[in-house]
Design a protein around this motif. Sequence first.
Motif, PDB file in Angstrom:
ATOM      1  N   TYR A  27       0.834  -1.207   0.000  1.00  0.00           N
ATOM      2  CA  TYR A  27       0.000   0.000   0.000  1.00  0.00           C
ATOM      3  C   TYR A  27       0.864   1.250   0.000  1.00  0.00           C
ATOM      4  O   TYR A  27       0.548   2.243  -0.673  1.00  0.00           O
ATOM      5  CB  TYR A  27      -0.923   0.014   1.209  1.00  0.00           C
ATOM      6  CG  TYR A  27      -1.972  -1.068   1.212  1.00  0.00           C
ATOM      7  CD1 TYR A  27      -2.434  -1.626   0.035  1.00  0.00           C
ATOM      8  CD2 TYR A  27      -2.500  -1.558   2.402  1.00  0.00           C
ATOM      9  CE1 TYR A  27      -3.387  -2.622   0.027  1.00  0.00           C
ATOM     10  CE2 TYR A  27      -3.459  -2.561   2.412  1.00  0.00           C
ATOM     11  CZ  TYR A  27      -3.896  -3.082   1.225  1.00  0.00           C
ATOM     12  OH  TYR A  27      -4.836  -4.075   1.227  1.00  0.00           O
ATOM     13  N   ALA A  28       1.947   1.226   0.767  1.00  0.00           N
ATOM     14  CA  ALA A  28       2.840   2.383   0.830  1.00  0.00           C
ATOM     15  C   ALA A  28       3.394   2.703  -0.559  1.00  0.00           C
ATOM     16  O   ALA A  28       3.455   3.871  -0.971  1.00  0.00           O
ATOM     17  CB  ALA A  28       3.972   2.112   1.816  1.00  0.00           C
ATOM     18  N   GLY A  30       1.965   1.949  -3.339  1.00  0.00           N
ATOM     19  CA  GLY A  30       0.842   2.461  -4.114  1.00  0.00           C
ATOM     20  C   GLY A  30       0.557   3.922  -3.831  1.00  0.00           C
ATOM     21  O   GLY A  30       0.271   4.697  -4.756  1.00  0.00           O
ATOM     22  N   TYR A  31       0.647   4.318  -2.576  1.00  0.00           N
ATOM     23  CA  TYR A  31       0.400   5.720  -2.221  1.00  0.00           C
ATOM     24  C   TYR A  31       1.489   6.635  -2.783  1.00  0.00           C
ATOM     25  O   TYR A  31       1.209   7.774  -3.184  1.00  0.00           O
ATOM     26  CB  TYR A  31       0.316   5.874  -0.701  1.00  0.00           C
ATOM     27  CG  TYR A  31      -1.017   5.436  -0.133  1.00  0.00           C
ATOM     28  CD1 TYR A  31      -2.199   6.053  -0.534  1.00  0.00           C
ATOM     29  CD2 TYR A  31      -1.091   4.408   0.804  1.00  0.00           C
ATOM     30  CE1 TYR A  31      -3.422   5.654  -0.020  1.00  0.00           C
ATOM     31  CE2 TYR A  31      -2.314   3.998   1.318  1.00  0.00           C
ATOM     32  CZ  TYR A  31      -3.476   4.620   0.901  1.00  0.00           C
ATOM     33  OH  TYR A  31      -4.696   4.218   1.398  1.00  0.00           O
ATOM     34  N   GLN A  34       0.625   7.047  -6.289  1.00  0.00           N
ATOM     35  CA  GLN A  34      -0.563   7.893  -6.390  1.00  0.00           C
ATOM     36  C   GLN A  34      -0.216   9.368  -6.277  1.00  0.00           C
ATOM     37  O   GLN A  34      -0.810  10.216  -6.949  1.00  0.00           O
ATOM     38  CB  GLN A  34      -1.550   7.498  -5.297  1.00  0.00           C
ATOM     39  CG  GLN A  34      -2.928   8.141  -5.431  1.00  0.00           C
ATOM     40  CD  GLN A  34      -3.860   7.686  -4.324  1.00  0.00           C
ATOM     41  OE1 GLN A  34      -3.600   7.924  -3.140  1.00  0.00           O
ATOM     42  NE2 GLN A  34      -4.936   6.998  -4.690  1.00  0.00           N
ATOM     43  N   MET A  35       0.756   9.693  -5.444  1.00  0.00           N
ATOM     44  CA  MET A  35       1.139  11.096  -5.238  1.00  0.00           C
ATOM     45  C   MET A  35       2.113  11.594  -6.297  1.00  0.00           C
ATOM     46  O   MET A  35       2.021  12.744  -6.736  1.00  0.00           O
ATOM     47  CB  MET A  35       1.756  11.255  -3.842  1.00  0.00           C
ATOM     48  CG  MET A  35       0.753  11.104  -2.712  1.00  0.00           C
ATOM     49  SD  MET A  35       1.460  11.408  -1.068  1.00  0.00           S
ATOM     50  CE  MET A  35       2.499   9.955  -0.885  1.00  0.00           C
ATOM     51  N   PRO A  67      -3.902   1.552  -3.839  1.00  0.00           N
ATOM     52  CA  PRO A  67      -4.480   1.896  -2.536  1.00  0.00           C
ATOM     53  C   PRO A  67      -6.001   1.789  -2.574  1.00  0.00           C
ATOM     54  O   PRO A  67      -6.646   2.215  -3.542  1.00  0.00           O
ATOM     55  CB  PRO A  67      -4.036   3.343  -2.309  1.00  0.00           C
ATOM     56  CG  PRO A  67      -2.864   3.532  -3.209  1.00  0.00           C
ATOM     57  CD  PRO A  67      -3.125   2.666  -4.403  1.00  0.00           C
ATOM     58  N   SER A  69      -8.032   3.475  -0.843  1.00  0.00           N
ATOM     59  CA  SER A  69      -8.637   4.789  -0.582  1.00  0.00           C
ATOM     60  C   SER A  69      -7.561   5.848  -0.718  1.00  0.00           C
ATOM     61  O   SER A  69      -6.372   5.545  -0.878  1.00  0.00           O
ATOM     62  CB  SER A  69      -9.255   4.828   0.828  1.00  0.00           C
ATOM     63  OG  SER A  69      -8.258   4.615   1.809  1.00  0.00           O
ATOM     64  N   SER A  70      -7.971   7.103  -0.658  1.00  0.00           N
ATOM     65  CA  SER A  70      -7.005   8.193  -0.717  1.00  0.00           C
ATOM     66  C   SER A  70      -6.235   8.273   0.603  1.00  0.00           C
ATOM     67  O   SER A  70      -6.688   7.776   1.636  1.00  0.00           O
ATOM     68  CB  SER A  70      -7.714   9.525  -0.993  1.00  0.00           C
ATOM     69  OG  SER A  70      -8.698   9.777   0.008  1.00  0.00           O
ATOM     70  N   PHE A  71      -5.080   8.918   0.565  1.00  0.00           N
ATOM     71  CA  PHE A  71      -4.204   8.946   1.739  1.00  0.00           C
ATOM     72  C   PHE A  71      -4.528  10.145   2.638  1.00  0.00           C
ATOM     73  O   PHE A  71      -4.599  11.278   2.183  1.00  0.00           O
ATOM     74  CB  PHE A  71      -2.742   9.024   1.296  1.00  0.00           C
ATOM     75  CG  PHE A  71      -1.770   8.956   2.433  1.00  0.00           C
ATOM     76  CD1 PHE A  71      -1.446   7.743   3.005  1.00  0.00           C
ATOM     77  CD2 PHE A  71      -1.204  10.119   2.939  1.00  0.00           C
ATOM     78  CE1 PHE A  71      -0.556   7.679   4.065  1.00  0.00           C
ATOM     79  CE2 PHE A  71      -0.313  10.061   3.989  1.00  0.00           C
ATOM     80  CZ  PHE A  71       0.009   8.834   4.557  1.00  0.00           C
ATOM     81  N   ASP A  72      -4.754   9.853   3.916  1.00  0.00           N
ATOM     82  CA  ASP A  72      -4.928  10.889   4.921  1.00  0.00           C
ATOM     83  C   ASP A  72      -4.621  10.281   6.288  1.00  0.00           C
ATOM     84  O   ASP A  72      -4.200   9.122   6.399  1.00  0.00           O
ATOM     85  CB  ASP A  72      -6.353  11.470   4.886  1.00  0.00           C
ATOM     86  CG  ASP A  72      -7.432  10.396   4.942  1.00  0.00           C
ATOM     87  OD1 ASP A  72      -7.158   9.304   5.503  1.00  0.00           O
ATOM     88  OD2 ASP A  72      -8.541  10.630   4.415  1.00  0.00           O
ATOM     89  N   THR A  75      -6.484   7.145   7.090  1.00  0.00           N
ATOM     90  CA  THR A  75      -5.950   5.980   6.393  1.00  0.00           C
ATOM     91  C   THR A  75      -4.818   5.342   7.191  1.00  0.00           C
ATOM     92  O   THR A  75      -4.720   4.117   7.284  1.00  0.00           O
ATOM     93  CB  THR A  75      -5.449   6.383   5.002  1.00  0.00           C
ATOM     94  OG1 THR A  75      -6.534   6.916   4.242  1.00  0.00           O
ATOM     95  CG2 THR A  75      -4.864   5.175   4.266  1.00  0.00           C
TER      96      THR A  75
END
Length: 290
Positions: A27-28, A30-31, A34-35, A67, A69-72, A75
């Motif tokens: 996931y990391a 993937g984030y 994503q960014m 991911p 969901s979106s990262f926040d 999350t």
Amino acid sequence: MKSPSNFEKRFGKYAIRNLSLVLIVCYACGYVLQMLFPSVLSYLYLNPYEIIFHGQIWRLVTWLIVPPSSFDFFTLLMLYFYYSLGTTLERTWGTYRYNVYIFSGVLFTILGAFLLFGYTLLFQGETGMALWGTYQGYSPLASMFSTYYVNMSIFLAFAATYPNMQVLLFFFIPIKIKIMGIIYGVLLVFQFIAGGIATKFVIGASLMNFIIFFFTSRSTFHLSPKQVKRRQDFKRDVKKTAKITRHKCAICGRTEETNPELEFRFCSKCDGNYEYCQDHLFTHTHVKRK
């Protein structure tokens, strides 16, 4: 989800330890994509159309790093929560069975995606094909297949295994995890009934591993932490004594460890529990008590 012992002995050595951490690392990655490179994610989704017609077979694996969901900040909390649940289940079930549970969920999700693709191709024709095609990196149906429900299957399995464990909802409301599991289960059933055919395929396929687990692993339910510790201590003691021989010839002293090709039998005519190898079973002098 109880596997035959011979399978575990044969394939248990290939089980991935701390699999929950491996998923978090995926996931990391993937984030980060994503960014930094959001357009790259469009080539990672589980899309049977692209796999079959364009040969993009890497999608069979790479969808695991997309991911859910979106990262926040929320999350981060959820990832830590699922990591805690997953590591606890791995300690309770063992690494091999936890691996089987997670990877069966992954395989069922892949199978569900291809079944849905076949359904849309068969019954919806070009309209269905268009839903799998990508437009500006987005595919309506492919984006529905993610690790979200695989993660939720971990939560449901934990709720079934530790139903009376208490957690703090919103950090201050104490609630038993079985209540949360029941609420989520009801919501899933509602989504499955009210949703379209794609939703039914996604939910059904992604949670098939939990359904199988629920109906085949009642013996793993309701384990207290003390019971888990006793089970772990027992497995550790078994490993320590694994080299103790179970069969030994009373004449020559050979065992199944030193001579695995031999067969051993107890003699019914001897007074006492005397065991002999195949070479001395019929040639020894029977032991009689005076």
